[in-house]
Write a protein that holds these residues in place. Structure first.
Motif, mmCIF file in Angstrom:
data_model
loop_
_atom_site.group_PDB
_atom_site.id
_atom_site.type_symbol
_atom_site.label_atom_id
_atom_site.label_comp_id
_atom_site.label_asym_id
_atom_site.label_seq_id
_atom_site.Cartn_x
_atom_site.Cartn_y
_atom_site.Cartn_z
ATOM 1 N N GLY A 9 -0.176 8.449 20.954
ATOM 2 C CA GLY A 9 0.220 8.855 19.605
ATOM 3 C C GLY A 9 0.557 7.686 18.698
ATOM 4 N N HIS A 10 1.228 6.656 19.234
ATOM 5 C CA HIS A 10 1.602 5.533 18.378
ATOM 6 C C HIS A 10 0.381 4.734 17.933
ATOM 7 N N GLU A 11 -0.699 4.775 18.715
ATOM 8 C CA GLU A 11 -1.909 4.078 18.292
ATOM 9 C C GLU A 11 -2.658 4.880 17.233
ATOM 10 N N ILE A 12 -2.601 6.197 17.321
ATOM 11 C CA ILE A 12 -3.192 7.036 16.270
ATOM 12 C C ILE A 12 -2.499 6.762 14.942
ATOM 13 N N VAL A 13 -1.172 6.678 14.982
ATOM 14 C CA VAL A 13 -0.405 6.387 13.768
ATOM 15 C C VAL A 13 -0.765 5.005 13.227
ATOM 16 N N ALA A 14 -0.952 4.035 14.130
ATOM 17 C CA ALA A 14 -1.313 2.680 13.701
ATOM 18 C C ALA A 14 -2.670 2.673 13.010
ATOM 19 N N PHE A 15 -3.633 3.434 13.532
ATOM 20 C CA PHE A 15 -4.941 3.532 12.883
ATOM 21 C C PHE A 15 -4.810 4.152 11.499
ATOM 22 N N LEU A 16 -4.051 5.234 11.387
ATOM 23 C CA LEU A 16 -3.897 5.896 10.095
ATOM 24 C C LEU A 16 -3.215 4.980 9.082
ATOM 25 N N ASP A 17 -2.160 4.288 9.516
ATOM 26 C CA ASP A 17 -1.433 3.405 8.596
ATOM 27 C C ASP A 17 -2.302 2.237 8.124
ATOM 28 N N THR A 18 -3.262 1.830 8.932
ATOM 29 C CA THR A 18 -4.145 0.719 8.552
ATOM 30 C C THR A 18 -5.312 1.193 7.692
ATOM 31 N N LEU A 19 -5.863 2.354 8.012
ATOM 32 C CA LEU A 19 -7.045 2.838 7.304
ATOM 33 C C LEU A 19 -6.728 3.452 5.942
ATOM 34 N N LEU A 20 -5.557 4.076 5.797
ATOM 35 C CA LEU A 20 -5.239 4.757 4.535
ATOM 36 C C LEU A 20 -5.231 3.808 3.334
ATOM 37 N N PRO A 21 -4.594 2.644 3.415
ATOM 38 C CA PRO A 21 -4.652 1.727 2.257
ATOM 39 C C PRO A 21 -6.069 1.285 1.913
ATOM 40 N N SER A 60 -2.446 -1.290 22.686
ATOM 41 C CA SER A 60 -3.370 -1.850 23.671
ATOM 42 C C SER A 60 -4.126 -3.014 23.056
ATOM 43 N N GLU A 61 -4.679 -3.837 23.901
ATOM 44 C CA GLU A 61 -5.366 -5.038 23.424
ATOM 45 C C GLU A 61 -6.535 -4.692 22.510
ATOM 46 N N GLY A 62 -7.326 -3.674 22.899
ATOM 47 C CA GLY A 62 -8.474 -3.296 22.100
ATOM 48 C C GLY A 62 -8.082 -2.793 20.718
ATOM 49 N N THR A 63 -7.065 -1.942 20.659
ATOM 50 C CA THR A 63 -6.601 -1.414 19.376
ATOM 51 C C THR A 63 -6.012 -2.513 18.518
ATOM 52 N N ALA A 64 -5.228 -3.401 19.120
ATOM 53 C CA ALA A 64 -4.599 -4.478 18.357
ATOM 54 C C ALA A 64 -5.643 -5.411 17.743
ATOM 55 N N GLU A 65 -6.702 -5.716 18.482
ATOM 56 C CA GLU A 65 -7.727 -6.612 17.953
ATOM 57 C C GLU A 65 -8.517 -5.946 16.826
ATOM 58 N N LEU A 66 -8.805 -4.659 16.954
ATOM 59 C CA LEU A 66 -9.534 -3.959 15.894
ATOM 60 C C LEU A 66 -8.688 -3.850 14.632
ATOM 61 N N LEU A 67 -7.402 -3.536 14.789
ATOM 62 C CA LEU A 67 -6.521 -3.451 13.621
ATOM 63 C C LEU A 67 -6.325 -4.816 12.976
ATOM 64 N N SER A 68 -6.308 -5.870 13.785
ATOM 65 C CA SER A 68 -6.202 -7.219 13.239
ATOM 66 C C SER A 68 -7.414 -7.551 12.386
ATOM 67 N N PHE A 69 -8.596 -7.129 12.827
ATOM 68 C CA PHE A 69 -9.801 -7.352 12.034
ATOM 69 C C PHE A 69 -9.738 -6.581 10.716
ATOM 70 N N LEU A 70 -9.255 -5.350 10.760
ATOM 71 C CA LEU A 70 -9.148 -4.552 9.534
ATOM 72 C C LEU A 70 -8.167 -5.189 8.547
ATOM 73 N N ASN A 71 -7.082 -5.742 9.055
ATOM 74 C CA ASN A 71 -6.140 -6.427 8.178
ATOM 75 C C ASN A 71 -6.744 -7.695 7.583
ATOM 76 N N PHE A 72 -7.628 -8.332 8.343
ATOM 77 C CA PHE A 72 -8.281 -9.543 7.848
ATOM 78 C C PHE A 72 -9.220 -9.233 6.682
ATOM 79 N N GLU A 86 10.535 3.246 24.514
ATOM 80 C CA GLU A 86 11.258 3.066 23.254
ATOM 81 C C GLU A 86 10.456 2.208 22.277
ATOM 82 N N ALA A 87 9.733 1.238 22.770
ATOM 83 C CA ALA A 87 8.935 0.364 21.900
ATOM 84 C C ALA A 87 7.537 0.236 22.482
ATOM 85 N N PRO A 88 6.727 1.292 22.333
ATOM 86 C CA PRO A 88 5.371 1.244 22.892
ATOM 87 C C PRO A 88 4.528 0.160 22.234
ATOM 88 N N LYS A 89 3.740 -0.491 23.027
ATOM 89 C CA LYS A 89 2.898 -1.576 22.530
ATOM 90 C C LYS A 89 1.477 -1.074 22.316
#
Length: 277
Positions: free
Chosen positions: A224-236, A146-158, A141-144
């Motif tokens: 799939g939820h990590e693919i969506v997270a990448f798209l939501d971060t990269l599109l802006p 992964s550590e690698g994806t979360a750290e890369l997305l955190s860098f992109l947000n930075f 219901e609430a997929p998390k």
């Protein structure tokens, strides 16, 4: 220089900790960093991702990204009495050694460097660890992430503020190239995932042989939820890159959008059309 392009997984698992220690002993030398990224880029193909903790490599890459991409940290105070430290200098290979290892012009060297960097960062993303895979399957219901994806997305947000069209500097072009190649690696990974699924259903024997030859393909699936997270971060970031004052960065934003549209055209194309109008 003289290392074979392919060795056994047992050998790689033995020497990789020594490689990381040797790499960390020399800092601020892009030519040296590039050679190590080539070595780890070869190694990743022949080791099962769950047999080695790739977190050390990922964290080292993300830590050095600020220097490699020329992202400024901190600021300069208007108070002249406040001490100001000069930028640390960088080391360089002798010119003869550069020619020996085949390093080309500064432009080609920099572009290839960013390409190697994004390839390794994308490889280190996803649920490589068995624990991470089990955690995601238990809580559907609430997929998390992964550590690698979360750290890369955190860098992109930075680094997101540095993509603002009005925020230009020495970091503008490196970040544009980083966005281009990272979007390509996302698209490339999706393509490999789809190709493996087709190969598995049509030629199962060839599929198994390929997995035996290159074990990293066993964990290339990205949830799939990590693919969506990448798209939501990269599109802006792509949207902001389109309006960059640097023409090369603007073009990099266009090509990045093209790569992402191949992953999920329904999610990427409509907002980009509205944004363009």
């Amino acid at each position: 220089l003289f290392h074979p392009s392919k060795c056994s997984s047992v050998y790689y698992l033995e020497v990789m900790p020594k490689w990381m220690e040797s790499w960390r002993n020399v800092d601020r030398c892009p030519e040296y960093d590039y050679l190590w990224m080539v070595m780890f880029g070869r190694t990743r193909k022949y080791i099962h991702p769950r047999d080695h903790d790739w977190g050390a490599l990922r964290r080292h890459l993300l830590t050095q990204c600020g220097y490699w991409l020329q992202i400024p940290f901190g600021g300069v105070s208007s108070d002249k009495s406040f001490p100001h430290a000069a930028q640390a200098g960088k080391r360089s290979f002798p010119s003869r050694l550069k020619a020996f290892v085949g390093i080309g012009s500064k432009y080609e060297e920099g572009i290839d460097f960013v390409g190697r960097l994004t390839k390794l960062l994308m490889f280190c993303s996803g649920p490589h660890a068995t624990i991470e895979a089990n955690d995601n399957s238990m809580d559907s219901e609430a997929p998390k992430l992964s550590e690698g994806t979360a750290e890369l997305l955190s860098f992109l947000n930075f680094v997101k503020p540095y993509f603002n069209p009005s925020n230009t500097g020495s970091w503008t072009f490196p970040l544009g190239a980083f966005l281009h190649y990272l979007s390509y690696e996302v698209s490339h990974r999706m393509g490999v995932m789809a190709g493996l699924n087709v190969l598995k259903s049509s030629h199962p024997n060839s599929y198994e042989q390929l997995r035996n030859d290159e074990p990293y393909l066993s964990c290339i699936e990205l949830p799939g939820h990590e693919i969506v997270a990448f798209l939501d971060t990269l599109l802006p970031l792509c949207q902001q890159a389109l309006y960059s004052k640097n023409g090369s960065v603007s073009h990099a934003g266009e090509t990045a959008l093209l790569y992402l549209a191949q992953v999920d055209p329904v999610r990427v194309a409509p907002p980009m059309i509205d944004f363009g109008l």
